[in-house]
Design an enzyme around this catalytic site. Structure first.
Site, PDB file in Angstrom:
ATOM      1  N   ARG A 159       0.847  -1.191   0.000  1.00  0.00           N
ATOM      2  CA  ARG A 159       0.000   0.000   0.000  1.00  0.00           C
ATOM      3  C   ARG A 159       0.885   1.244   0.000  1.00  0.00           C
ATOM      4  O   ARG A 159       1.787   1.374   0.834  1.00  0.00           O
ATOM      5  CB  ARG A 159      -0.888  -0.017   1.248  1.00  0.00           C
ATOM      6  N   ARG A 196      -9.604  17.911   9.971  1.00  0.00           N
ATOM      7  CA  ARG A 196      -8.577  18.006  11.023  1.00  0.00           C
ATOM      8  C   ARG A 196      -8.615  19.356  11.724  1.00  0.00           C
ATOM      9  O   ARG A 196      -9.015  20.355  11.116  1.00  0.00           O
ATOM     10  CB  ARG A 196      -7.169  17.854  10.401  1.00  0.00           C
ATOM     11  N   LYS A 204     -13.154   2.509   0.780  1.00  0.00           N
ATOM     12  CA  LYS A 204     -12.868   2.383   2.210  1.00  0.00           C
ATOM     13  C   LYS A 204     -14.155   2.710   2.966  1.00  0.00           C
ATOM     14  O   LYS A 204     -14.690   3.810   2.840  1.00  0.00           O
ATOM     15  CB  LYS A 204     -11.748   3.342   2.601  1.00  0.00           C
ATOM     16  N   THR A 255      -6.513  -1.695   9.976  1.00  0.00           N
ATOM     17  CA  THR A 255      -6.292  -0.805  11.122  1.00  0.00           C
ATOM     18  C   THR A 255      -5.989  -1.505  12.444  1.00  0.00           C
ATOM     19  O   THR A 255      -6.804  -2.257  12.949  1.00  0.00           O
ATOM     20  CB  THR A 255      -7.470   0.185  11.365  1.00  0.00           C
TER      21      THR A 255
END
Ligand code: G6P
Length: 481
Positions: free
Chosen positions: A33, A74, A220, A281
């Site tokens: 990845r 963020r 995702k 994850t």
């Protein structure tokens, strides 16, 4: 013993050298990845070249997955780099605040619509849920909150809305640029972060095509609203070639207690809809620094395998960790252990549905036979696009599926499919009988089968015809002519 579950390893500073990439492949990595959140386009191009070069040297097929950053929301930066938030203190997120000058009472964000998209009573989860804030009021530029769970907060940490629902479009301007890089590299899988719907995947596919790319698309699954509505989830799965259970953001939005059930549903549903699934994850998180995994991590990986995942993924463990190859090796051991369990090999999948196509029917007949006929040691699937191998691998089994193809792109793509081993083989110049014999010889030369073993071959009437699989043949090694 052949490892069936595929390992996706994220590359990063800890795994930049040729030696470390090589060691990851040797330890059991099948897919690399590239995280487009870090690094320049040139770095990714060079890394991809390196991977392909090494795979060739090792005579193996490795897929490359490019992961787009997406609209991660963020907080901006703090004047001091980090702050400490005390429980019950007031903390403001302000879209007009200087992005470099946050302090312990206020911080900026570039997500300009935040004040409009949230309301008092909502909870914001910062830094993967480590910090929790309750919204007490909003105005045109500010979200005013009370700290429910405090702690350290540093620059650029993520913001999630508990329960999901923030509407940022999945593809940012940066992602659009990265899609061009992905096309240039000719990556095998392109992962779209935070898709809200099938349209986000379709748009990524369109942009990729326009840039000259043709990779498979990975959605995702990381927004609460995409798992709360089964129709939305189905449409996203169907628009994609593969999905990733992206447990980081998803867990923060829906709560980890719900996540395990959702993981099982996504894996099951994805396989039912004939798509490929990656579980990601913190799978071996402690191995970032420790030489061995915790029992809980081993069980987490094994559990995903028993759920039926095609692949398990490593992030920081291999990108920045202290023990990248050891981690892959430890994960590979867990894969093989879990795959030996009866649950991982028995299938009641599709017992009560009708098949849609001839190649699907042949694939199902093949798996049924392989799982029940004594003496069968392998399946050979002649495939152009990987499609027959995909059908076969949707059924739980302990039987190795060898995908024989003349297309390098296909061989790399099937590297992600559970139980499928890519082998380069060109049937187009061969006569019908030669194909069976030479395909079996190919396996025998690698010691995958021996004289007397049964092998099932799937193929079509014409050699090299995509979608043409219409036959299964059972042959005995040593007696094929
Ligand atoms: C190869 C074989 C054909 C078969 C095809 C299936 O090309 O030579 O006989 O029909 O694979 O390809 P697919 O992409 O549908 O799996």
């Amino acid at each position: 013993m052949l490892k069936r579950t595929k390992i996706v390893a994220t590359l990063g500073p800890a795994t930049d050298s040729r030696e470390s990439i090589k060691s990851l492949i040797e330890a059991g990595a099948n897919v690399f990845r590239l995280n487009f959140s870090h690094g320049e386009s040139e770095d990714h191009i060079k890394r991809a070249e390196k991977i392909r070069d090494i795979a060739k040297e090792l005579n193996t097929y490795i897929a490359i997955l490019g992961d787009l950053q997406g609209p991660k929301i963020r907080v901006a930066r703090f004047a001091e780099g980090k702050i400490v938030l005390a429980k019950n203190a007031e903390f403001i997120i302000d879209v007009s605040h200087d992005r470099e000058a946050g302090n312990s009472s206020i911080v900026g964000t570039s997500y300009n619509t935040l004040p409009k998209e949230v309301k008092s009573g909502d909870q914001l989860m910062l830094d993967d849920g480590r910090i929790q804030l309750e919204i007490i009021a909003t105005n045109t530029t500010q979200v005013i909150t009370k700290v429910l769970v405090g702690g350290d907060l540093s620059n650029n940490k993520g913001i999630n809305l508990k329960g999901g629902g923030l509407s940022a479009p999945a593809l940012t301007d940066k992602d659009k640029k990265d899609i061009v890089t992905a096309a240039k590299i000719g990556i095998d899988y392109l992962a779209v972060s935070f898709p809200r719907s099938a349209e986000d995947i379709e748009l990524a596919r369109k942009l990729l095509k326009e840039a000259g790319g043709d990779s498979a698309l990975v959605a995702k699954i990381e927004r609460a609203e995409t798992v709360n509505d089964h129709d939305v989830l189905d449409s996203i799965i169907l628009a994609s070639d593969a999905v990733m259970v992206a447990r980081g953001d998803l867990g923060v939005e829906i709560g980890d207690a719900q996540l395990i059930g959702v993981q099982k549903h996504i894996i099951n549903r994805t396989r039912e809809l004939n798509r490929v699934v990656i579980t990601a994850t913190q799978m071996m998180e402690s191995m970032i620094h420790n030489p061995i995994p915790t029992r809980a991590e081993i069980f987490d990986v094994a559990n995903a395998i028993l759920d039926g995942t095609d692949a398990v993924m490593l992030s920081a463990e291999t990108a920045t960790g202290d023990n990248p190859a050891k981690t892959v090796q430890a994960m590979a051991n867990v894969c093989v252990g879990a795959e030996g369990q009866k649950l991982a090999k028995t299938s009641n999948h599709r017992v009560d549905i009708n098949f849609e196509s001839i190649d699907e029917a042949i694939a199902m007949a093949t798996m049924y036979t392989a799982n029940h006929l004594k003496g069968v040691k392998a399946i050979i699937s002649l495939t152009e696009s990987g499609s027959t191998a995909l059908w076969l691998s949707r059924i739980r089994s302990g039987m190795p599926i060898y995908a024989l193809s003349r297309s390098i792109e296909t061989l790399r793509k099937v590297a992600l499919y559970r139980g499928v081993e890519p082998i380069n083989f060109d049937p187009t110049a061969l006569g019908r009988h030669d194909v069976n014999r030479l395909a079996v010889e190919e396996l025998k030369s690698r010691d995958y089968v021996q004289d007397g073993d049964l092998v099932i071959i799937t193929k079509g009437d014409s050699m090299g015809a995509l979608g043409g699989t219409n036959a299964m043949k059972i042959v005995k090694v040593g007696e094929v002519n």
